[in-house]
Every structure is written in C-alpha cells, then in structure tokens.
Design an enzyme around this catalytic site. Structure first.
Site, PDB file in Angstrom:
ATOM      1  CB  ILE A  93      15.151  13.467   6.232  1.00  0.00           C
ATOM      2  CG1 ILE A  93      13.776  12.933   5.816  1.00  0.00           C
ATOM      3  CG2 ILE A  93      15.556  14.647   5.359  1.00  0.00           C
ATOM      4  CD1 ILE A  93      12.651  13.525   6.587  1.00  0.00           C
ATOM      5  CB  CYS A  94      19.647  14.972   6.405  1.00  0.00           C
ATOM      6  SG  CYS A  94      21.147  15.950   6.461  1.00  0.00           S
ATOM      7  CB  THR A  95      22.603  13.685   9.984  1.00  0.00           C
ATOM      8  OG1 THR A  95      21.819  14.815  10.397  1.00  0.00           O
ATOM      9  CG2 THR A  95      23.721  14.150   9.064  1.00  0.00           C
ATOM     10  CB  THR A 123      23.571  10.084   5.747  1.00  0.00           C
ATOM     11  OG1 THR A 123      23.161  11.209   6.553  1.00  0.00           O
ATOM     12  CG2 THR A 123      25.087  10.008   5.741  1.00  0.00           C
TER      13      THR A 123
END
Length: 316
Positions: free
Chosen positions: A106-108, A126
């Site tokens: 998730i995300c970074t 990302t």
C-alpha cells in the site's frame, strides 16, 4: 477462513494499515464464519510500534513468530518505508511473499518490496509523489504513474494512502463477488471504483528549474501566456534556436516534448481554476488556452479520466 497479514514497522502510516483492515473487517459482517477474513499484524519488533502520526501500535506477533503462509500479505507505507532500511523484514519477505497466495504493498510500502527484490520485472505503482523515486531506486521494475492499483500475477501494489481501500475492495470482489464489495463500500461511504486515476490528484508538471537557460525562459513564458497560441517553431524562436535543436534540448532537460509541456501546463491551470472558483467552463477553457470547452473536455478525459465538470464536482 482467508488469512490477511499486515506488516508493522516504526513510522508506518496508520491509514495504510487501518483502511484495508476495515474493508476486510466489514466484509466479515456479511460472510459466514468459514468464509471470513482472519486479520493479523506482524511487527518488526516485540516492543510497541509508533506510527508516523504518533499513535502506538501493538502487533499480534513478530517476524519470528509469524507462521504463514497467508492468503494476503500486505506491506503498508509511511516515512519508515522509504527512509529506513529493514534488513530483517526484507529477508523475511523474500520467503513469506513466495509462500503467500497474494502479496503486495500500500502506498510507499512498495519501497520495502523493492529492497526485497520483489518488484523486479513487475508492473507496479506507488503514491504519485514517489513514483520517480521508486523508478530510480528499482530500475528493473516497470513503474506506472497513473494507476490507483495494479495487479501483476500474485503481486498487487497501490497508490497513495486511501488507494489501499480500493485495493482491499478489489480483493473482496475477487473472493466473494462484486455485490459484497459494493456493500462494504457503502458502509465506508466510498465509491467502489473511482473515476479517473492518480493523475487527477497530482500536478502533471514538476516545478520549472530555477536555472536560467533558453528552455526555462520558454517554459516561464508559456506559463505566463497560456492563452496564446504555441507551436514548436514559435517556442524555438523564443529560445533563439532551430526547431529541431530546440525540441531535442527541451526533451533532454524537461523529460517531455515542448507541446506536451504546453498541454500539461494548460490542464494544470484549468484544474486550479476549477478547484478555486465557479467560473463557467468556457471561461476556464479560454483562460487556460484551450480555445474551447470541447477541446478542454477532450484533453481532460484523455489525461485524467474525468471531464472538467466531473473534476469540479470531485475537487471544487
């Protein structure tokens, strides 16, 4: 039951953990006990883990105590994902990811997967703000900048923060059908499938370099005179270069063609106007240099996946 494991580490972004967790938890309300998701958190340390917002988290188990394999193994993002090294977590992931039915970030959190070598040769994404950094850090990965989430085989990666909710909803739909995912989305007051992609949140242009060069002088002129007509030939004359040489230098310094720069600058100007006031679409189009609302609509739909009217409703 389907097992879902989420990794915790210092400086993790809490919403990256809580968003997907709530999706699976709410889905359990609608499922028979045998079909439910069993959530667990795996910490990189036995001690309490402080999230990036200062809230303390207590993982159910540690890397050493995690049994697996898991149906879903997720790595959230946060400053701790892209600023810190996690050698023990990276080593653990290399084996745990291969044993899991699905794994991702998730995300970074993608940076941690990258250090584990799990992004090489894969299509990934990302948070839009970190895609360039991810590309440079892991050149063997195929980083896409505009997707909310991407599946590539058993690997799943998502854009920033709330994109983890989109990702989890898609998994629920895969496991139990779209109707259940819709029911969960309604409880969370989110849409099942967002219109557009990450481009709608991010500026299409980076900042113009401060160095005074023929190219930056043209860029500043374009940004200050977007309502004027531009061509490669005209911009080249402003830079006192031949069109062919100017185009080559522009791409080398800016990373896009001169006309792509003009188009992106106009879209960003229109976005600002749509967000900040209630001007008629024709006026927004004129002030942004599109010439007509129809032309603006066409380019918006192509670049952002939204019409100007839809963008205003979402962000205005």
């Amino acid at each position: 039951m389907k097992s879902v494991a989420i990794v915790l580490f210092p400086d993790v972004l809490l919403l990256d953990v809580a968003g997907p967790s709530e999706v699976f938890s709410i889905a359990n309300r609608y499922l028979a006990p045998a079909d439910r998701y069993q959530l667990t958190t795996i910490g990189t340390q036995a001690e309490p883990i402080r999230a990036s917002n200062g809230i303390t988290l207590h993982a159910e188990t540690t890397l050493e105590g995690a049994s697996g394999p898991y149906d879903v193994l997720l790595v959230p993002g946060g400053p701790g994902a892209y600023n810190d090294q996690h050698p023990r977590l990276v080593a653990w992931l290399q084996a745990a990811a291969q044993r899991s039915r699905r794994f991702g970030s998730i995300c970074t959190g993608a940076f941690i997967l990258g250090h584990a070598g799990l992004l090489d040769g894969q299509r990934v994404t990302t948070h839009w703000h970190y895609t360039e950094r991810l590309e440079k850090a892991f050149p063997l990965a195929e980083v896409e900048t505009d997707q909310i989430f991407i599946r590539d085989g058993k690997l799943v990666t998502s854009g920033g923060v709330t994109a983890g909710i989109d990702l989890a909803l898609s998994m629920v739909a895969d496991d139990h059908g779209k109707q259940l995912a819709l029911d969960v989305a309604k409880v969370l007051l989110v849409v099942m499938q967002r219109q557009g992609d990450q481009a709608q949140f991010s500026p299409l242009l980076g900042g113009v370099a401060k160095d005074e060069t023929p190219v930056t002088r043209v860029q500043h002129y374009v940004l200050d005179h977007l309502e004027e007509e531009f061509s490669v030939e005209r911009m080249a004359s402003l830079a006192a270069m031949s069109p062919r040489h100017f185009a080559r230098v522009f791409v080398r310094e800016v990373g896009m063609t001169p006309m792509e720069f003009v188009q992106c600058a106009r879209i960003d100007r229109a976005r600002y106007l749509l967000e900040s006031n209630a001007l008629p679409l024709k006026t927004v189009a004129y002030r942004s240099g599109f010439g007509s609302a129809r032309h603006m609509r066409s380019l918006f739909s192509d670049k952002l996946g939204l019409t100007p009217a839809q963008y205003r409703r979402q962000f205005g």
